[in-house]
Write an enzyme that holds these catalytic residues in place. Structure first.
Site: not given
Length: 216
Positions: A48, A50-51, A80
């Site tokens: 995964a 965090i953008s 997150s």
């Protein structure tokens, strides 16, 4: 954090005062350890990310009219917890935001992040839960808006069904190895919807826990 938000504002990635206030109130440095204020996506484990901040700003701007005080929202693939916390600031104490992720460890970490950054949200209007995001969260539906933080090969019907009339879904759509687009879906009162492509994007796939790598 303030310098980053000012940079995003100067780049005209958002114009909403509510978006600016929320992003200034939530410090990315409390959600990731490495390069938190760099405008790029960062890994958080389990396959995964965090953008990048500019994508968070863009998505919040697209949802701003549906994140008014008192609204109810769903953040799928909450990771997150950063964007979920921003959304919770925007809907205020009379609203509710539910963040869901299927990785228990990520949800536990996100709760710790919010507790460090804005702990009062956890006792007020922010709920972080372990769920399969592809199915949404029907027990709290319908929602004024839904944000999805991972790319679906096609839009999950369950998410569209869980929108209120006039609700909005923002979701990246496309294969993990091909072209992806950020799509805005607005639900009409009769249950049909309008769909609009916002931009080309690159997101990790919306998938099940069994397909994600363990936390490094």
């Amino acid at each position: 954090n303030d310098a980053l938000i000012t940079k995003l504002k100067d780049a005209k990635l958002f114009s909403s005062a509510a978006v600016e206030k929320a992003m200034r109130a939530v410090d990315r440095g409390n959600y990731i350890a490495d390069n938190p204020h760099e405008d790029s996506p960062q890994g958080i484990g389990w396959g995964a990310t965090i953008s990048a901040p500019h994508m968070h700003a863009m998505c919040l701007e697209l949802l701003a009219d549906h994140l008014k005080p008192g609204a109810k929202a769903l953040d799928v693939g909450s990771g997150s917890g950063y964007l979920t916390a921003c959304m919770a600031h925007m809907v205020g104490e009379n609203g509710a935001v539910y963040g869901i992720d299927h990785v228990d460890e990520l949800v536990s970490a996100s709760i710790a992040h919010v507790r460090r950054d804005n702990s009062f949200l956890l006792n007020r209007n922010l709920f972080l839960l372990v769920r399969d995001g592809r199915k949404g969260l029907p027990e709290h539906a319908p929602y004024d808006c839904i944000h999805v933080g991972a790319a679906a090969e096609k839009v999950p019907d369950a998410l569209v069904q869980q929108l209120k009339p006039h609700g909005r879904l923002v979701i990246p759509v496309g294969p993990s190895s091909g072209l992806q687009y950020l799509v805005q879906i607005d639900k009409k009162p009769d249950g049909s919807f309008d769909q609009k492509v916002i931009s080309g994007v690159r997101y990790v796939p919306l998938t099940g826990r069994e397909k994600q790598a363990p936390l490094s």
